[in-house]
Scaffold this motif. Sequence first.
Motif, PDB file in Angstrom:
ATOM      1  N   THR A  28       0.445  -1.303  -0.316  1.00  0.00           N
ATOM      2  CA  THR A  28      -0.059   0.285  -0.381  1.00  0.00           C
ATOM      3  C   THR A  28       0.936   1.101  -0.163  1.00  0.00           C
ATOM      4  OG1 THR A  28      -0.104  -0.046   2.339  1.00  0.00           O
ATOM      5  CG2 THR A  28      -2.031  -0.832   1.401  1.00  0.00           C
ATOM      6  N   PRO A  29       0.278   2.329  -0.333  1.00  0.00           N
ATOM      7  CA  PRO A  29      -0.781   2.375  -1.197  1.00  0.00           C
ATOM      8  C   PRO A  29      -0.967   1.876  -2.433  1.00  0.00           C
ATOM      9  CG  PRO A  29      -0.199   4.780  -1.284  1.00  0.00           C
ATOM     10  CD  PRO A  29       1.382   4.350  -0.802  1.00  0.00           C
ATOM     11  N   LEU A  31      -1.691   1.532  -5.984  1.00  0.00           N
ATOM     12  CA  LEU A  31      -1.994   2.281  -7.059  1.00  0.00           C
ATOM     13  C   LEU A  31      -2.763   1.855  -7.882  1.00  0.00           C
ATOM     14  CD1 LEU A  31      -0.342   4.984  -8.632  1.00  0.00           C
ATOM     15  CD2 LEU A  31       1.333   2.874 -10.239  1.00  0.00           C
ATOM     16  N   ASP A  35      -6.226   7.495 -10.832  1.00  0.00           N
ATOM     17  CA  ASP A  35      -7.232   8.160 -10.020  1.00  0.00           C
ATOM     18  C   ASP A  35      -5.902   8.837  -9.666  1.00  0.00           C
ATOM     19  OD1 ASP A  35      -9.389   7.281  -9.169  1.00  0.00           O
ATOM     20  OD2 ASP A  35      -8.703   6.172  -7.567  1.00  0.00           O
ATOM     21  N   TYR A  36      -4.463   8.694  -9.956  1.00  0.00           N
ATOM     22  CA  TYR A  36      -2.726   8.656  -9.549  1.00  0.00           C
ATOM     23  C   TYR A  36      -2.929  10.118 -10.590  1.00  0.00           C
ATOM     24  CZ  TYR A  36       1.820  10.539  -9.007  1.00  0.00           C
ATOM     25  OH  TYR A  36       2.371  11.589  -8.581  1.00  0.00           O
ATOM     26  N   ASN A 121       1.239  -1.169  -4.725  1.00  0.00           N
ATOM     27  CA  ASN A 121       1.557  -0.130  -5.252  1.00  0.00           C
ATOM     28  C   ASN A 121       2.168  -0.349  -6.406  1.00  0.00           C
ATOM     29  OD1 ASN A 121       3.605  -1.709  -4.037  1.00  0.00           O
ATOM     30  ND2 ASN A 121       4.802   0.941  -4.093  1.00  0.00           N
ATOM     31  N   LEU A 148       4.011   3.526  -6.155  1.00  0.00           N
ATOM     32  CA  LEU A 148       3.088   4.483  -5.027  1.00  0.00           C
ATOM     33  C   LEU A 148       4.108   5.085  -4.258  1.00  0.00           C
ATOM     34  CD1 LEU A 148       1.288   7.014  -5.920  1.00  0.00           C
ATOM     35  CD2 LEU A 148      -0.325   5.270  -4.369  1.00  0.00           C
ATOM     36  N   ASP A 150       3.554   7.499  -1.722  1.00  0.00           N
ATOM     37  CA  ASP A 150       2.412   7.477  -0.243  1.00  0.00           C
ATOM     38  C   ASP A 150       1.417   8.264  -2.120  1.00  0.00           C
ATOM     39  OD1 ASP A 150       2.676  10.469  -0.884  1.00  0.00           O
ATOM     40  OD2 ASP A 150       4.345  10.660   0.185  1.00  0.00           O
ATOM     41  N   ARG A 151      -0.219   8.467  -1.347  1.00  0.00           N
ATOM     42  CA  ARG A 151      -0.895   9.128  -2.644  1.00  0.00           C
ATOM     43  C   ARG A 151      -0.757  10.411  -3.748  1.00  0.00           C
ATOM     44  NH1 ARG A 151      -5.013  12.158  -2.325  1.00  0.00           N
ATOM     45  NH2 ARG A 151      -5.329  14.028  -1.011  1.00  0.00           N
ATOM     46  N   CYS A 152       0.779  10.750  -3.473  1.00  0.00           N
ATOM     47  CA  CYS A 152       0.980  12.137  -3.723  1.00  0.00           C
ATOM     48  C   CYS A 152       2.341  12.230  -4.837  1.00  0.00           C
ATOM     49  CB  CYS A 152       1.431  12.898  -2.928  1.00  0.00           C
ATOM     50  SG  CYS A 152      -0.048  13.738  -1.913  1.00  0.00           S
ATOM     51  N   CYS A 179      -1.770  17.839  -3.827  1.00  0.00           N
ATOM     52  CA  CYS A 179      -1.546  17.659  -2.873  1.00  0.00           C
ATOM     53  C   CYS A 179      -1.303  17.044  -2.255  1.00  0.00           C
ATOM     54  CB  CYS A 179      -1.680  16.480  -4.254  1.00  0.00           C
ATOM     55  SG  CYS A 179      -1.335  14.499  -3.563  1.00  0.00           S
TER      56      CYS A 179
END
Length: 181
Positions: A28-29, A31, A35-36, A121, A148, A150-152, A179
Amino acid sequence: MKHWIPTLLAILLAGCAGPDVQQYRAATPVLDPADYFEGITDAWGMFQKRDGEVTKRFHVEITGSRHQDTLTLDEHFRYDDGTTQQRVWRLVRDDDKNGEQHWRGTAGDVKGEAQGTAAGNALRWQYTLLLPVDGTTYEMQFDDWMFLIDRCTMVNRASMRKFGIEFGQVTLMFRRRACNP
């Protein structure tokens, strides 16, 4: 003498095998490329020869948008020598299988169709890039691995090959604008 040839061939082929995207399924997170990449993403990268020498650095501004089943990535490159380039990817997500997302895509300087598989990820993206160098266009096989963080933030490492021989690597760091991790 001929009895050792199959063993040597098996060893050489095993050396070419790389990781399977499935090994990242629990990472995780998670991917999801659609969305990314929706919105604006910046990337900074470099080309390296197989001996590690950095030959070119660049910045990419990527605008991602979704229209029905298609993710469009409009990439604008600015290289350290002042040159610029644009690549527009059109990506389509295929049916998911075994916890994996399957993607296919096209771009003007990509021969045929790119194939990608995402799990956890990680995303593995494979394609043949038509690479112009000094008036000649070379067909270079790219094997991209994106992770990925982190989400950013995402990191990408790509191997460039021709006839199975690695000619160099591309390393990129992606950061989504607006982000917060």
